[in-house]
Every structure is written in C-alpha cells, then in structure tokens.
Scaffold this active site. Sequence first.
Site, PDB file in Angstrom:
ATOM      1  N   TYR A 144       1.189  -5.414  -2.025  1.00 21.41           N
ATOM      2  CA  TYR A 144      -0.082  -6.038  -2.189  1.00 21.41           C
ATOM      3  C   TYR A 144      -0.326  -7.282  -1.185  1.00 21.41           C
ATOM      4  CZ  TYR A 144      -3.584  -8.706  -4.688  1.00 21.41           C
ATOM      5  OH  TYR A 144      -4.973  -9.257  -4.925  1.00 21.41           O
ATOM      6  N   ASP A 145       0.792  -8.143  -0.855  1.00 21.17           N
ATOM      7  CA  ASP A 145       0.845  -9.335  -0.013  1.00 21.17           C
ATOM      8  C   ASP A 145       0.327  -8.728   1.511  1.00 21.17           C
ATOM      9  OD1 ASP A 145       1.453 -10.256  -2.327  1.00 21.17           O
ATOM     10  OD2 ASP A 145       3.393 -11.307  -1.195  1.00 21.17           O
TER      11      ASP A 145
END
Length: 309
Positions: free
Chosen positions: A141-142
């Site tokens: 995600y990051d």
Amino acid sequence: MLITGGAGFLGSHLCERLLNDGCDVLCVDNFYSGTRDNVAHLLSNPRFELLRHDVTFPLYVETDEIYNLACPASPIHYQRDPVQTTKTSVHGAINMLGLAKRTKAKILQASTSEVYGDPEIHPQREGYWGHVNPIGIRSCYDEGKRCAETLFFDYHRQHQLEIKVVRIFNTYGPRMHPNDGRVVSNFIVQALCGENITIYGDGSQTRSFCYVDDLIDGFVRMMASPFDLTGPINMGNPVEITIKELAETVLKMVGGPSKLIFQALPQDDPKQRQPDITLAHETLGWQPNIKLEQGLEKTVAYFRARLEI
C-alpha cells in the site's frame, strides 16, 4: 465526473456530494472492498451511473474530471492480496492517467499519509520524503501509493496533464466497513457488541481523525483549484489524540460492559500521525470543521442502525 472506487467509503460520499452539486457522475468499482449498498440510494438518480470495472484494466469512456480513489485502504483488505493492491495503485494510476491524457481531463489522486511511513518528523508536512519500509507487510500500500504519486508528476511534466494529488490522513464516518480493521470502526463495533476493545501496543501512539464530509469538501476545492496547484497537499484533522484516548471516548459514548485490552503492535505501525495542513488552508481556504465528538456520534448512529443494536 468519473470516480474510481466510487462505491467505497470515501467514494460513495464523493458521489453524493458531486450529484448534489449538479454533476453527472460515473461511479466505477470492482466491489473488492466497496459495496453496492453504499450507492444503492443513488441508483434512481438519472445523473448517476454505476459500472463494475477493475482499474488494473484500461477503461474507455468520456469524462471531464477523474477522481482516482480505487484501492483498498485498510490493512486487512490491502494485505489480503498485496500483489493486487500494488497493481491497483500502479496499473490503476497508469490507466487513469492514460484516460485523462486522451480526454484532456483533470485528474485527482487520492494518496495517503502512509507515504510518510513511520515518520521521523512531527507533524508531517508535504516536503517530508518519508520513512517507509519498502519490503514490509504494509509496503504494498505505502509504496504503491508513492509510485502512483511519481506517475502523476511524470505525466504532469511530460504531457502537461492537469493533476491534483491529495494525501489523506485518517478519515472516518458512516459507510466505513464494519470489519475493515480501522481503529474507529473497530472500537465502535466492539463497543456496540459488548466486546472488549482491542488496543494494539500500549495505546500511546497518536492519530488525527478527520470526518468524511470535511475531507470530501477538500477534494472538491482541490479539483477546482488553478492548474499550477498540483499538490501533494495534506488533508486531515490536525487535532492529535492517542489511541487509548479514542477508545475511552468511544466507550463513554456507547456505554456497555466493554473493557480495554492490549495486544502486540503490528509491524511498521506508525507511532505518530498528524498532518500539517498549512498548505491546504493557505491555498484552498480549507480546514476541517467537524469536531471528533460530533463525527463519532454520527458514526456510532450509523453502525448502531447497520448492526441493528
């Protein structure tokens, strides 16, 4: 207006706002974490259209503005299929940027405070490059969101595309998924069900919670801003609160027999998260107006009705 992830928590509220503003809205979602129920009340509106589609595949439609919100945002959902999460952020950005280039549309990217990782500066301002583990369980995600930002700015520089990048800090409100693992929904659902409230770590880690209506207002203001205001721009509530304080507030509001219990902190969980929203305030005249207690009351009422408690 094209909204990817339009049947999700944020997307459904954005659909509502844009319809109220008199726009025609095409809501696109593959229903991985969003749900048709979130937009069911909009289906009878002649200016609203719902399309099942996965943004990792190209989309051929006509549009004036694109809000790219497609991506599971809670750890439970994005860690379930981490490869697909990265593809949604990266391939999804490429496909939506390609569509924007073809149709000469403005495009807004819903980025995230997670691009700052576990920050070494506090509060976080847009010029900070972040402290992110590139191989951890949150990296899909990051790093996916960080890569999407890169793509947006490269399309802007290379193709003069009109882009808007917003970094979203913790947002809450009605239509959050009850089992998405996010702290506000977790605490409210556990309290309403009379279960013990689970705190990871000692509860001293901080977050800053923005009510969904405030955030959506920020999106609309950002999309209407001049060409040269690209962002990235932080959007969130700068009022910081510890996780333990949040749990105690929810418990006091809901009542019942629940107690606070503590478990191990997950890997790479940030210890502090607070936005510096000076840029949003100065350039957009934006700041959140809804206080935490007000927003929590509305959110508790939503979950109470949904869970029929």
